[in-house]
Each structure stands twice: as C-alpha cells, then as structure tokens.
Design an enzyme around this catalytic site. Structure first.
Site, PDB file in Angstrom:
ATOM      1  N   THR A  97       0.864  -1.187   0.000  1.00 51.47           N
ATOM      2  CA  THR A  97       0.000   0.000   0.000  1.00 51.47           C
ATOM      3  C   THR A  97       0.892   1.226   0.000  1.00 51.47           C
ATOM      4  O   THR A  97       1.595   1.475   0.989  1.00 51.47           O
ATOM      5  CB  THR A  97      -0.898   0.025   1.258  1.00 51.47           C
ATOM      6  N   LYS A 172      -7.459   1.712  -2.377  1.00 54.30           N
ATOM      7  CA  LYS A 172      -7.015   1.123  -1.100  1.00 54.30           C
ATOM      8  C   LYS A 172      -6.970   2.193  -0.007  1.00 54.30           C
ATOM      9  O   LYS A 172      -7.364   1.950   1.145  1.00 54.30           O
ATOM     10  CB  LYS A 172      -5.640   0.475  -1.303  1.00 54.30           C
ATOM     11  N   LYS A 240       1.195   4.722   8.469  1.00 54.06           N
ATOM     12  CA  LYS A 240       1.716   5.080   7.139  1.00 54.06           C
ATOM     13  C   LYS A 240       0.566   5.322   6.159  1.00 54.06           C
ATOM     14  O   LYS A 240       0.550   6.310   5.420  1.00 54.06           O
ATOM     15  CB  LYS A 240       2.627   3.932   6.674  1.00 54.06           C
TER      16      LYS A 240
HETATM   17  P1  NAP Z   1       5.834  -6.579   7.198  1.00 50.13           P
HETATM   18  O1  NAP Z   1       5.497  -7.836   7.917  1.00 50.13           O
HETATM   19  O2  NAP Z   1       6.451  -5.430   7.928  1.00 50.13           O
HETATM   20  O3  NAP Z   1       6.778  -6.975   5.962  1.00 50.13           O
HETATM   21  C1  NAP Z   1       7.361  -6.016   5.139  1.00 50.13           C
HETATM   22  C2  NAP Z   1       8.292  -6.737   4.164  1.00 50.13           C
HETATM   23  O4  NAP Z   1       8.867  -5.767   3.299  1.00 50.13           O
HETATM   24  C3  NAP Z   1       9.463  -7.431   4.851  1.00 50.13           C
HETATM   25  O5  NAP Z   1       9.755  -8.608   4.121  1.00 50.13           O
HETATM   26  C4  NAP Z   1      10.581  -6.405   4.733  1.00 50.13           C
HETATM   27  O6  NAP Z   1      11.877  -6.983   4.718  1.00 50.13           O
HETATM   28  C5  NAP Z   1      10.280  -5.829   3.367  1.00 50.13           C
HETATM   29  N1  NAP Z   1      10.818  -4.480   3.194  1.00 50.13           N
HETATM   30  C6  NAP Z   1      10.376  -3.340   3.792  1.00 50.13           C
HETATM   31  N2  NAP Z   1      11.111  -2.284   3.385  1.00 50.13           N
HETATM   32  C7  NAP Z   1      12.019  -2.774   2.508  1.00 50.13           C
HETATM   33  C8  NAP Z   1      13.050  -2.177   1.741  1.00 50.13           C
HETATM   34  N3  NAP Z   1      13.296  -0.845   1.788  1.00 50.13           N
HETATM   35  N4  NAP Z   1      13.801  -2.968   0.969  1.00 50.13           N
HETATM   36  C9  NAP Z   1      13.571  -4.304   0.910  1.00 50.13           C
HETATM   37  N5  NAP Z   1      12.614  -4.932   1.585  1.00 50.13           N
HETATM   38  C10 NAP Z   1      11.836  -4.167   2.391  1.00 50.13           C
HETATM   39  O7  NAP Z   1       4.545  -5.950   6.503  1.00 50.13           O
HETATM   40  P2  NAP Z   1       3.214  -6.652   5.940  1.00 50.13           P
HETATM   41  O8  NAP Z   1       2.187  -6.638   7.004  1.00 50.13           O
HETATM   42  O9  NAP Z   1       3.572  -7.896   5.229  1.00 50.13           O
HETATM   43  O10 NAP Z   1       2.764  -5.504   4.905  1.00 50.13           O
HETATM   44  C11 NAP Z   1       3.379  -5.360   3.629  1.00 50.13           C
HETATM   45  C12 NAP Z   1       2.584  -4.305   2.823  1.00 50.13           C
HETATM   46  O11 NAP Z   1       1.215  -4.738   2.710  1.00 50.13           O
HETATM   47  C13 NAP Z   1       2.528  -2.919   3.461  1.00 50.13           C
HETATM   48  O12 NAP Z   1       2.532  -1.935   2.461  1.00 50.13           O
HETATM   49  C14 NAP Z   1       1.186  -2.935   4.211  1.00 50.13           C
HETATM   50  O13 NAP Z   1       0.656  -1.646   4.410  1.00 50.13           O
HETATM   51  C15 NAP Z   1       0.345  -3.753   3.247  1.00 50.13           C
HETATM   52  N6  NAP Z   1      -0.796  -4.474   3.855  1.00 50.13           N
HETATM   53  C16 NAP Z   1      -0.680  -5.134   5.053  1.00 50.13           C
HETATM   54  C17 NAP Z   1      -1.781  -5.808   5.565  1.00 50.13           C
HETATM   55  C18 NAP Z   1      -1.738  -6.553   6.883  1.00 50.13           C
HETATM   56  O14 NAP Z   1      -2.813  -6.859   7.442  1.00 50.13           O
HETATM   57  N7  NAP Z   1      -0.547  -6.896   7.414  1.00 50.13           N
HETATM   58  C19 NAP Z   1      -2.983  -5.819   4.863  1.00 50.13           C
HETATM   59  C20 NAP Z   1      -3.056  -5.186   3.636  1.00 50.13           C
HETATM   60  C21 NAP Z   1      -1.954  -4.513   3.145  1.00 50.13           C
HETATM   61  P3  NAP Z   1      12.618  -7.395   6.101  1.00 50.13           P
HETATM   62  O15 NAP Z   1      12.150  -8.789   6.419  1.00 50.13           O
HETATM   63  O16 NAP Z   1      14.050  -7.309   5.766  1.00 50.13           O
HETATM   64  O17 NAP Z   1      12.210  -6.370   7.140  1.00 50.13           O
END
Ligand code: NAP
Length: 296
Positions: A97, A172, A240
């Site tokens: 997102t 979104k 965010k």
């Molecule tokens: P998360 O658990 O924090 O995972 C983020 C992932 O992105 C990790 O693998 C992280 O790597 C990687 N990452 C972040 N910054 C990076 C960078 N600069 N370079 C390379 N890799 C990077 O987050 P998540 O919950 O999976 O969410 C991911 C996305 O989906 C976000 O945009 C969030 O807003 C969206 N989203 C989340 C949900 C939810 O319920 N969780 C629902 C809908 C949408 P590392 O392992 O090295 O930290």
C-alpha cells in the site's frame, strides 16, 4: 501455465501469498532483505534470488509486497533493483500500500523499458493472505490485468480492475479510511462500555449481530478482550496509510476529520512504543486517557 513468478518482500503478508503461488505450481524466484525469512520458502521450493534485479531476470511477473512508497522505489528503481534485471514484456505488480503518485511515476519509468506496472494493493488482513481470500484492487492496463488474473486468483477472491495506473492505491487508501473509522469505533465503544461498568464479553455477544457490527468488531474486539496485541496488521503500517491519505487529501483539498483524528491517536500510540503491535492496540490510547482496561 507459462508465467514464472518473482516475489519480493516476505513479511506477514508476502510469506503466505508467495506460498500460495508455489503451491499452485508456478515457478517462483523469491527475495527478502532479511535472508532468514526466505529460508522456509526456499525449503518449500522457491528459488532464492540474490537481489530484486536477479528475481526480475528469472521471472516474467514480478510481485513486490514491501512497506512504504520509498521501499517500493528502492526495490524497483534503487541499486540492484527490479529495473536493472527486468525484461521487456514482463509485468511488475506492486501489492504493497503506497502513494498513487509514486506508483504512477514508477509505471512511467518501467514503461520506458517495455514493462507494465499494475498497482494491486490488497485488503483482508493477514487472515485474508493466509486463506487466499484477499480483495485485490487493481490499477492499470486491462490486457495486463487479464494476463495476471490467474495469479491474482490464487491470492484472493474479489479481484477488481478499479481504473488506470494509481487507481488501485487510491481505492485502497479510501478503504483505509473505513478501517480507521471501524477500528477507532471499536476501541472507543469498548472503553466507554467498560468505564460504565458493563461486562465486555456479554456486551460483545449482545451487539455483534446488530447494526453496529463490522469485520473489526468481530475479529479485533475479541483479541482486545483477550489482551492479544500481536500483529496481523501493524500500527506502523496503518499510520503510514493514514499519512498517505492525508497527503493525497491535501492535494485535493478534501477535509478528513475522522482519519485525521485517528492518525493523531496512532502517533500517540507510536510514542507509547506501540508501532509494531497490531492495529487493535489503538484501544491502548483510549485506556491511557480513561484509566480503564478493556479486557474480559
Ligand atoms: P511486514 O510484515 O512489515 O513486511 C514487510 C516486508 O517488506 C518485509 O519482508 C521487509 O523486509 C520488506 N521491506 C520493507 N522495506 C524494505 C526495503 N526498503 N527494501 C527491501 N525490503 C523491504 O509488513 P506486511 O504486514 O507484510 O505488509 C506489507 C505491505 O502490505 C505494506 O505496504 C502494508 O501496508 C500492506 N498491507 C498489510 C496488511 C496486513 O494486514 N498486514 C494488509 C493489507 C496490506 P525485512 O524482512 O528485511 O524487514
């Protein structure tokens, strides 16, 4: 099947999504910044990539599921990024997102290399990623959307082309206003009821089928009552999203009284050290203000 998949970003959402694609039989090359998170998927058959560029070289549909706008810029257009390895005719799908404006700008850069970008953020939470029941909001070209449908269908149920490049992210962000209203409504109601002396378990059972119900009431209120603040959707990600909403609303001159207030509450929670908790921890700010705890 024909398509080979690249998957970048194996966090709470990316790991189960990547697993579904592997199980569906797609050849998958995956990469994660922190290598330990790649190991389980490599054991299940994903080919480990050494960089986003390497993933792009080995795939013709490359999915990114990272964090904020700058993170997507980094993995796509930064050093060793997708753009260095991607082949003309490939598709990049960003399912994080992020800002619609950033997405449109990346789409233009990729188009110069003969590569289409779809913005395809999701809603449905970690549970939706695990059960492949996500709602997927897609912005971009119709033919590219149709080409990618078999991939989307392994990840979600409601898959909608909502408009041109950037429209998926805009849709979104509008959804995240709904989330802000629902989550804050649940937190505020729980603390109000507890302060008034109600038994919260009884209250929850009494109202969960009524007109005030929501996904947030039925899935997040029980977690609050049990004191479970582990993350499905982290506070820092909703914070965010609310920041991105403010930026977009600012460009349009649209007032957002509810989303603005909830952003301030999340900032308070951030200063209380709650950034990596699940977003249901918003209730902790109300608890701090009232001196009651919304537990069973
Ligand atoms: P998360 O658990 O924090 O995972 C983020 C992932 O992105 C990790 O693998 C992280 O790597 C990687 N990452 C972040 N910054 C990076 C960078 N600069 N370079 C390379 N890799 C990077 O987050 P998540 O919950 O999976 O969410 C991911 C996305 O989906 C976000 O945009 C969030 O807003 C969206 N989203 C989340 C949900 C939810 O319920 N969780 C629902 C809908 C949408 P590392 O392992 O090295 O930290």
């Amino acid at each position: 099947m024909g398509e080979s998949i690249g998957f970048i970003g194996l966090g709470i959402m990316g790991t189960p999504m990547c697993r579904h694609l592997l199980k569906a039989g797609f050849p998958v090359t995956a990469w994660n910044r922190t290598p330990a998170r790649l190991r389980p998927l490599a054991e299940e058959g994903a080919k480990p990539g050494v960089s986003p560029a390497d993933v792009a070289r080995n795939s013709n549909i490359i999915i990114t599921m990272v964090g904020d706008s700058s993170d997507v810029e980094e993995v796509i257009a930064g050093p060793g990024g997708v753009i260095e390895g991607v082949r003309p005719g490939s598709v990049v799908i960003d399912m994080s997102t992020i800002s619609p404006a950033t997405s449109r700008s990346l789409a233009k850069r990729l188009a110069q290399r003969g590569v289409q970008l779809l913005d395809a953020p999701v809603t449905g939470g970690a549970i939706g990623a695990q059960n492949a029941t996500l709602s997927i909001l897609v912005g971009g070209d119709k033919a590219t959307f149709e080409r990618c449908l078999p991939v989307f269908q392994k990840l979600g149920k409601a898959i909608t082309l909502v408009g041109p490049s950037g429209a998926g992210h805009t849709a979104k962000l509008a959804n995240q206003i709904l989330v802000a209203g629902c989550m804050s409504g649940v937190a505020e109601a729980l603390v109000f009821a507890r302060k008034a002396g109600l038994d919260l378990g009884t209250w929850f059972e009494a109202v969960k089928g009524g007109a005030g119900t929501s996904w947030h009431l039925t899935t997040q209120a029980p977690r609050v009552l049990d004191g479970d603040f582990s993350a499905g959707y982290m506070v820092k990600h909703h914070r965010k999203d609310l920041r991105l909403i403010q930026e977009t609303a600012h460009e349009m001159g649209v007032p957002l009284p509810v989303a603005s207030t909830v952003l301030q509450l999340y900032r308070a929670l951030q200063s209380m050290g709650g950034d990596e908790l699940g977003h249901q921890a918003l209730v902790k700010v109300y608890e701090q203000l009232t001196g009651v705890k919304a537990r069973r």
